[in-house]
Motif scaffolding. Structure first.
Motif, PDB file in Angstrom:
ATOM      1  N   VAL A  37       0.844  -1.202   0.000  1.00 14.06           N
ATOM      2  CA  VAL A  37       0.000   0.000   0.000  1.00 14.06           C
ATOM      3  C   VAL A  37       0.877   1.248   0.000  1.00 14.06           C
ATOM      4  N   ARG A  38       1.908   1.253   0.819  1.00  9.12           N
ATOM      5  CA  ARG A  38       2.806   2.417   0.855  1.00  9.12           C
ATOM      6  C   ARG A  38       3.468   2.643  -0.505  1.00  9.12           C
ATOM      7  N   GLU A  39       3.920   1.571  -1.134  1.00 12.44           N
ATOM      8  CA  GLU A  39       4.533   1.688  -2.458  1.00 12.44           C
ATOM      9  C   GLU A  39       3.536   2.240  -3.469  1.00 12.44           C
ATOM     10  N   ASP A  40       2.304   1.757  -3.414  1.00 10.64           N
ATOM     11  CA  ASP A  40       1.285   2.220  -4.340  1.00 10.64           C
ATOM     12  C   ASP A  40       0.960   3.685  -4.112  1.00 10.64           C
ATOM     13  N   VAL A  41       0.766   4.057  -2.866  1.00  7.81           N
ATOM     14  CA  VAL A  41       0.431   5.437  -2.536  1.00  7.81           C
ATOM     15  C   VAL A  41       1.601   6.357  -2.867  1.00  7.81           C
ATOM     16  N   GLY A  42       2.811   5.859  -2.631  1.00  3.74           N
ATOM     17  CA  GLY A  42       3.999   6.647  -2.922  1.00  3.74           C
ATOM     18  C   GLY A  42       4.304   6.757  -4.398  1.00  3.74           C
ATOM     19  N   GLY A  43       3.562   6.049  -5.224  1.00  6.55           N
ATOM     20  CA  GLY A  43       3.723   6.154  -6.666  1.00  6.55           C
ATOM     21  C   GLY A  43       4.860   5.338  -7.240  1.00  6.55           C
ATOM     22  N   LEU A  44       5.425   4.420  -6.459  1.00  7.83           N
ATOM     23  CA  LEU A  44       6.542   3.631  -6.970  1.00  7.83           C
ATOM     24  C   LEU A  44       6.163   2.880  -8.243  1.00  7.83           C
ATOM     25  N   ARG A  45       5.002   2.261  -8.232  1.00 10.35           N
ATOM     26  CA  ARG A  45       4.558   1.512  -9.414  1.00 10.35           C
ATOM     27  C   ARG A  45       4.400   2.446 -10.611  1.00 10.35           C
ATOM     28  N   GLN A  46       3.764   3.581 -10.385  1.00 13.89           N
ATOM     29  CA  GLN A  46       3.545   4.525 -11.482  1.00 13.89           C
ATOM     30  C   GLN A  46       4.861   5.073 -12.006  1.00 13.89           C
ATOM     31  N   ARG A  47       5.800   5.358 -11.112  1.00  9.47           N
ATOM     32  CA  ARG A  47       7.109   5.851 -11.557  1.00  9.47           C
ATOM     33  C   ARG A  47       7.813   4.800 -12.402  1.00  9.47           C
ATOM     34  N   GLY A  48       7.676   3.534 -12.013  1.00 14.13           N
ATOM     35  CA  GLY A  48       8.270   2.461 -12.810  1.00 14.13           C
ATOM     36  C   GLY A  48       7.636   2.362 -14.185  1.00 14.13           C
ATOM     37  N   LEU A  49       6.322   2.449 -14.228  1.00 13.45           N
ATOM     38  CA  LEU A  49       5.626   2.410 -15.518  1.00 13.45           C
ATOM     39  C   LEU A  49       5.999   3.613 -16.383  1.00 13.45           C
ATOM     40  N   ASP A  50       6.120   4.778 -15.764  1.00 13.30           N
ATOM     41  CA  ASP A  50       6.518   5.974 -16.502  1.00 13.30           C
ATOM     42  C   ASP A  50       7.935   5.829 -17.055  1.00 13.30           C
ATOM     43  N   ALA A  51       8.819   5.262 -16.263  1.00 13.77           N
ATOM     44  CA  ALA A  51      10.196   5.045 -16.721  1.00 13.77           C
ATOM     45  C   ALA A  51      10.229   4.060 -17.880  1.00 13.77           C
ATOM     46  N   ALA A  52       9.431   3.010 -17.796  1.00 19.37           N
ATOM     47  CA  ALA A  52       9.363   2.038 -18.885  1.00 19.37           C
ATOM     48  C   ALA A  52       8.838   2.701 -20.152  1.00 19.37           C
ATOM     49  N   ARG A  53       7.832   3.550 -20.022  1.00 22.68           N
ATOM     50  CA  ARG A  53       7.279   4.260 -21.187  1.00 22.68           C
ATOM     51  C   ARG A  53       8.331   5.173 -21.801  1.00 22.68           C
ATOM     52  N   ARG A  54       9.062   5.908 -20.972  1.00 21.41           N
ATOM     53  CA  ARG A  54      10.115   6.785 -21.496  1.00 21.41           C
ATOM     54  C   ARG A  54      11.190   5.977 -22.215  1.00 21.41           C
TER      55      ARG A  54
END
Length: 79
Positions: A37-54
């Motif tokens: 939950v902390r990772e999700d709220v902290g945006g870790l998953r989204q940052r990883g997805l954004d990095a993969a997209r870049r």
């Protein structure tokens, strides 16, 4: 920090996966879920997805070239 006990319903498969993964990480299931939950709220998953997209945006042509090189050309069959 005080802890609150909650009752959640999940599929047996999810419960088994959570238990196994928590054990792999040396954590209780509650601590494992809290970390997720902390990772999700902290945006870790989204940052990883954004990095993969870049990464893909920047290097897509390399993947396209490799894929094109693996395709047989129609000229090779013309004879």
């Amino acid at each position: 920090m005080t802890k609150t006990q909650k009752g959640w319903r999940v599929d047996d498969e999810i419960a088994e996966l959570a238990t196994a993964r928590a054990k792999d990480r040396g954590m209780s299931v509650g601590d494992y879920i809290a970390a997720l939950v902390r990772e999700d709220v902290g945006g870790l998953r989204q940052r990883g997805l954004d990095a993969a997209r870049r990464f893909l945006d920047e290097h897509q042509s390399v993947f396209d070239e490799a894929e094109d090189a693996e395709r047989p050309t129609s000229a090779a069959h013309a004879a």
